[in-house]
Write a protein that holds these residues in place. Structure first.
Motif, mmCIF file in Angstrom:
data_model
loop_
_atom_site.group_PDB
_atom_site.id
_atom_site.type_symbol
_atom_site.label_atom_id
_atom_site.label_comp_id
_atom_site.label_asym_id
_atom_site.label_seq_id
_atom_site.Cartn_x
_atom_site.Cartn_y
_atom_site.Cartn_z
ATOM 1 N N HIS A 1 -2.071 -5.435 -8.804
ATOM 2 C CA HIS A 1 -2.313 -4.173 -8.126
ATOM 3 C C HIS A 1 -3.609 -3.534 -8.603
ATOM 4 C CE1 HIS A 1 1.216 -2.667 -5.689
ATOM 5 N NE2 HIS A 1 1.507 -3.912 -5.967
ATOM 6 N N VAL A 2 -4.199 -2.762 -7.733
ATOM 7 C CA VAL A 2 -5.402 -2.005 -8.060
ATOM 8 C C VAL A 2 -5.194 -0.578 -7.598
ATOM 9 C CG1 VAL A 2 -6.469 -2.732 -5.890
ATOM 10 C CG2 VAL A 2 -7.884 -1.741 -7.647
ATOM 11 N N LEU A 3 -5.545 0.359 -8.415
ATOM 12 C CA LEU A 3 -5.454 1.770 -8.051
ATOM 13 C C LEU A 3 -6.735 2.144 -7.338
ATOM 14 C CD1 LEU A 3 -3.788 4.336 -8.207
ATOM 15 C CD2 LEU A 3 -4.933 4.876 -10.366
ATOM 16 N N LEU A 4 -6.665 2.220 -5.996
ATOM 17 C CA LEU A 4 -7.861 2.469 -5.207
ATOM 18 C C LEU A 4 -8.413 3.843 -5.535
ATOM 19 C CD1 LEU A 4 -6.726 1.053 -1.764
ATOM 20 C CD2 LEU A 4 -7.888 -0.106 -3.631
ATOM 21 N N LYS B 1 4.167 3.961 2.808
ATOM 22 C CA LYS B 1 5.176 3.530 1.843
ATOM 23 C C LYS B 1 5.318 2.004 1.879
ATOM 24 C CE LYS B 1 7.553 7.708 3.357
ATOM 25 N NZ LYS B 1 8.732 8.232 4.085
ATOM 26 N N ASP B 2 4.723 1.362 0.919
ATOM 27 C CA ASP B 2 4.880 -0.082 0.752
ATOM 28 C C ASP B 2 4.500 -0.843 2.023
ATOM 29 O OD1 ASP B 2 5.384 -2.408 -0.550
ATOM 30 O OD2 ASP B 2 7.561 -2.310 -0.340
ATOM 31 N N VAL B 3 3.269 -0.607 2.504
ATOM 32 C CA VAL B 3 2.788 -1.256 3.731
ATOM 33 C C VAL B 3 2.086 -2.556 3.361
ATOM 34 C CG1 VAL B 3 1.228 -1.062 5.701
ATOM 35 C CG2 VAL B 3 2.574 0.919 4.962
ATOM 36 N N SER B 4 2.534 -3.657 3.960
ATOM 37 C CA SER B 4 1.898 -4.963 3.775
ATOM 38 C C SER B 4 1.737 -5.615 5.134
ATOM 39 C CB SER B 4 2.741 -5.871 2.866
ATOM 40 O OG SER B 4 2.876 -5.327 1.574
ATOM 41 N N LEU B 5 0.521 -6.052 5.425
ATOM 42 C CA LEU B 5 0.263 -6.736 6.701
ATOM 43 C C LEU B 5 -1.001 -7.560 6.572
ATOM 44 C CD1 LEU B 5 -2.212 -4.921 8.119
ATOM 45 C CD2 LEU B 5 -0.311 -3.391 8.575
ATOM 46 N N GLU B 6 -1.294 -8.302 7.621
ATOM 47 C CA GLU B 6 -2.443 -9.203 7.598
ATOM 48 C C GLU B 6 -3.014 -9.328 9.008
ATOM 49 O OE1 GLU B 6 -3.498 -13.741 6.064
ATOM 50 O OE2 GLU B 6 -1.553 -13.329 6.982
ATOM 51 N N VAL B 7 -4.332 -9.473 9.092
ATOM 52 C CA VAL B 7 -5.001 -9.800 10.348
ATOM 53 C C VAL B 7 -6.136 -10.763 10.019
ATOM 54 C CG1 VAL B 7 -6.503 -7.762 10.191
ATOM 55 C CG2 VAL B 7 -6.172 -8.890 12.394
ATOM 56 N N ARG C 1 -8.256 10.580 1.376
ATOM 57 C CA ARG C 1 -8.240 11.559 0.293
ATOM 58 C C ARG C 1 -6.841 11.580 -0.311
ATOM 59 N NH1 ARG C 1 -10.929 14.158 4.506
ATOM 60 N NH2 ARG C 1 -9.079 15.373 5.049
ATOM 61 N N GLY C 2 -6.775 11.483 -1.615
ATOM 62 C CA GLY C 2 -5.485 11.422 -2.278
ATOM 63 C C GLY C 2 -5.287 10.070 -2.934
ATOM 64 N N PRO C 3 -4.353 9.991 -3.878
ATOM 65 C CA PRO C 3 -4.126 8.738 -4.611
ATOM 66 C C PRO C 3 -3.569 7.636 -3.712
ATOM 67 C CG PRO C 3 -2.460 10.382 -5.176
ATOM 68 C CD PRO C 3 -3.473 11.087 -4.345
ATOM 69 N N THR C 4 -4.103 6.449 -3.888
ATOM 70 C CA THR C 4 -3.662 5.265 -3.141
ATOM 71 C C THR C 4 -3.520 4.113 -4.119
ATOM 72 O OG1 THR C 4 -4.845 5.987 -1.165
ATOM 73 C CG2 THR C 4 -4.211 3.669 -1.264
ATOM 74 N N ARG C 5 -2.446 3.376 -4.014
ATOM 75 C CA ARG C 5 -2.287 2.186 -4.840
ATOM 76 C C ARG C 5 -1.842 1.029 -3.961
ATOM 77 N NH1 ARG C 5 3.136 1.408 -6.521
ATOM 78 N NH2 ARG C 5 4.516 3.149 -6.008
ATOM 79 N N GLY C 6 -2.129 -0.119 -4.410
ATOM 80 C CA GLY C 6 -1.880 -1.320 -3.631
ATOM 81 C C GLY C 6 -3.105 -2.198 -3.672
ATOM 82 N N ILE D 1 0.839 -1.197 0.000
ATOM 83 C CA ILE D 1 0.000 0.000 0.000
ATOM 84 C C ILE D 1 0.875 1.248 0.000
ATOM 85 C CG2 ILE D 1 -1.718 1.316 1.288
ATOM 86 C CD1 ILE D 1 -2.828 -1.170 -0.033
ATOM 87 N N PHE D 2 0.640 2.114 -0.972
ATOM 88 C CA PHE D 2 1.254 3.440 -1.037
ATOM 89 C C PHE D 2 0.122 4.465 -1.016
ATOM 90 C CE2 PHE D 2 4.371 0.642 -2.862
ATOM 91 C CZ PHE D 2 5.611 1.162 -2.487
ATOM 92 N N HIS D 3 0.290 5.496 -0.215
ATOM 93 C CA HIS D 3 -0.755 6.522 -0.128
ATOM 94 C C HIS D 3 -0.118 7.897 -0.050
ATOM 95 C CE1 HIS D 3 -4.352 8.704 0.901
ATOM 96 N NE2 HIS D 3 -3.824 9.111 2.038
ATOM 97 N N THR D 4 -0.634 8.810 -0.863
ATOM 98 C CA THR D 4 -0.165 10.197 -0.884
ATOM 99 C C THR D 4 -1.269 11.095 -0.365
ATOM 100 O OG1 THR D 4 1.233 9.748 -2.799
ATOM 101 C CG2 THR D 4 0.746 12.051 -2.316
#
Length: 642
Positions: A312-315, A39-45, A73-78, A13-16
């Motif tokens: 990947h999907v551009l949220l 910046k490049d966040v990956s996790l699981e629950v 609010r703002g572009p997010t990808r992941g 996950i990247f978010h601006t």
């Protein structure tokens, strides 16, 4: 249907977003400074687990929750997957819950009522009333709120208030519950109580819980199944808490004995700004920890394979791979009629409860205007007995005060009672529960009987001072006063849409109403003294029609002429005070335009003025529905939630 073994997965996950507060003009024109927050966040629950997202201020904890809940609010990808399905806004709103760091509840409701109406707003009509009531009782018991179920929200302690805010989300049994700083500013016992309750809920109901914490205590460590450390948007660690000590020991950072491991590793992943040397040293160390976890943290993080590339999907764009599952909640979603009726019931309950706030609101709804009218009656009760040259001046002042008092009372009442429900609407609409027009419709249906009743009582008191006796005259007098009252209400509601402070909104609305009354009612300035362009503008003001109607009714029905010896009755002969031979002369001066196309009979036409007096509040109702339907700038709506 989401199974018992589902999981929430975040992959790369990247978010601006906005990285520093901007001024109002900057936010309007979109010139605020933005940067990479996550910046490049990956996790699981997984189901039955509690994940604690830990980090100092500015680390990106709240941004992470907003990305998951599709509020960012703002572009997010992941890629965000819930039970294997891409997380969309619709999927989130149907299956998940979010407890923000600030929740504004209606203070005059009690705890049980708050949960009851929350259940009716989130649980479908196919679920029986008994099941909804059982769900409310279960949540009260789970959160240790049964003892305070009959207490008003305003009297709760901070811990009880937080638990109630959590209960509003738990009552719909979400498969994923997000909580933003649920233990902030709480004492140690309350912190322990809330975290233990969330852990118990996750295990017993097989639900996933994600919460953020800034200062974790050691006694909550056993209740946290997973932990994720964020520093300026980077992951320092994400994985099971039982493996956390092993991981940090393996990379050379063992936790000292008798230390709180949660706090120790939080300090380890926080930039030290006490000096330039410490800042450089700690920042270098954190960069190394982030890179280390990227290389060796895969087994701990247990992120899903294929997190990049085509997967990947551009949220926010709506483009996502087709889902093979359609998770749905078991409790369903209520229909529009059920939501509207629930909002109406909640408004009534908030006014008729046995609490100080409810009593204040009931006074404002029913007694404020009659009280002001009683004071005016004491000042003007002898108008009908006057026969001197001051007759027209006194009656003109009476008419002016009728218009001002009706507008002022409506403004004060609305500014004091509406903001509570408006703020709750903004927060609930953010969850996708209902729309603005539905909220306004419910509020207007609730408020209208109060407005009609209080105007009927107040106008009857004022009517006694006029000397008129006909019930028909009183009906039309009350109808015009009511139109002014309703318009002032709707005008204040529109202003409160963008102004948060009740006092500022009331002053603004009162200022506008005063300008309209002064310029277009004909009580302070005659139409003969107005410039042509301003006279045309008065047609866009409701007080132009209501003032003309009342002037014709009052001056044409009672005060027909002055005594013939008017000048002789004055201590000093004053032709100015005796310039009106009769009411026709008075109305001609106030509303005529010599040599103009404006005809006084047309301007004082009763049917025309009565119709247009009500056209304005009706138009304002429609305008408010449109205003609450169109998207507002995010920074305006955010101030009612954050």
């Amino acid at each position: 249907m989401i199974g018992n073994d589902y999981s929430l997965e975040l992959c790369n996950i990247f978010h601006t977003g906005q990285v520093e507060p901007g001024s109002c003009l900057q936010r309007i024109f979109g010139s605020v400074q933005t940067g990479l927050i996550l910046k490049d966040v990956s996790l699981e629950v997984r189901a039955g687990e509690v994940l604690a997202v830990l980090g100092s201020k500015g680390s990106g904890k709240r941004a992470l929750l907003e990305v998951i809940s599709r509020r960012s609010r703002g572009p997010t990808r992941g890629q965000i997957l819930l039970d294997g399905a891409p997380m969309t806004l619709s999927l989130y709103q149907k299956n998940c819950g979010y407890v923000s760091h600030r929740v504004d509840l209606i203070p005059s409701l009690n705890v049980e009522q708050t949960l009851h109406y929350a259940a009716n707003l989130t649980i479908g009509s196919q679920v029986s009333r008994y099941v909804r009531s059982s769900r409310v009782r279960q949540v009260l018991a789970d959160l240790a709120l049964s003892q305070v179920a009959r207490r008003s929200v305003a009297s709760l302690t901070l811990s009880e208030y937080r638990r109630l805010a959590i209960g509003i989300q738990l009552v719909k049994d979400p498969v994923l519950l997000l909580l933003d700083e649920p233990t902030a500013n709480l004492d140690p016992l309350s912190t322990y109580l809330i975290v233990s309750m969330l852990s118990s809920h996750a295990r017993r109901r097989e639900r996933a819980v994600v919460l953020t914490m800034e200062k974790p205590r050691s006694d909550v460590f056993p209740f946290l199944d997973r932990a994720a450390y964020l520093c300026l948007g980077d992951l320092v660690y994400a994985g099971p808490t039982r493996l956390m000590l092993e991981y940090f020991r393996a990379i050379g950072f063992p936790c000292p004995d008798l230390e709180n491991p949660l706090m120790y590793y939080l300090c380890l992943s926080t930039v030290d700004r006490r000096s330039r040397e410490r800042f450089i040293e700690s920042n270098t160390q954190i960069i190394a920890l982030v890179e280390k976890f990227k290389l060796e943290g895969g087994p701990y993080r247990k992120s899903s394979a294929g997190g990049g590339g085509a997967g990947h999907v551009l949220l926010g764009t709506g483009e996502s791979p087709p889902s093979h599952k359609m998770p749905l909640t078991t409790l369903g979603k209520p229909g529009t009629l059920q939501i509207g009726f629930t909002l109406y019931q909640r408004l009534l309950a908030s006014t008729f409860n046995l609490s100080a706030i409810a009593a204040q609101h009931l006074f404002l709804h029913l007694a404020l205007f009659p009280l002001i009218c009683t004071l005016l009656w004491f000042f003007y009760r002898d108008i009908k007995h006057q026969d001197g040259p001051f007759t027209f001046q006194s009656l003109n002042g009476f008419l002016l005060n009728c218009l001002l008092s009706s507008c002022a009372c409506a403004i004060v009442k609305t500014a004091c009672t509406f903001p509570i429900h408006r703020t709750r609407y903004y927060q609930e609409a953010h969850e996708g529960l209902y729309s603005g027009p539905l909220f306004l419709l419910s509020f207007n249906l609730y408020s209208l009987p109060f407005s009609i009743l209080t105007v009927a009582i107040g106008s009857r008191i004022l009517f006694e001072a006029t000397g008129m006796t006909s019930s028909t005259d009183w009906f039309f007098f009350a109808a015009i006063i009511c139109s002014c009252y309703l318009l002032a209400e709707q005008q204040t509601i529109a202003i409160l849409m963008i102004i948060k402070g009740s006092f500022i909104a009331a002053v603004t609305s009162l200022y506008l109403s005063t300008i309209f009354i002064v310029l277009s009612s004909g009580t302070l300035r005659s139409y003969a003294s107005l410039p042509e362009w301003l006279l045309y503008l008065t047609y866009a003001s409701q007080t132009r029609y209501s003032g003309a109607f009342l002037s014709r009714q009052l001056f044409g029905s009672v005060y027909t002429a002055l005594p013939p010896n008017c000048t002789a009755r004055l201590p000093v002969n004053d032709a100015f005070l005796c310039r009106y031979k009769d009411s026709t002369a008075y109305l001609a001066e106030r509303y005529s335009r010599g040599g103009s196309v404006f005809n006084i009979n047309d301007m004082l036409d009763s049917d025309f003025n009565l119709s247009f007096s009500y056209a304005f509040p009706v138009a304002f109702v429609l305008l408010n529905c449109i205003l609450y339907l169109i998207p507002l700038p995010s920074f305006i709506k955010a101030k009612f939630r954050d």
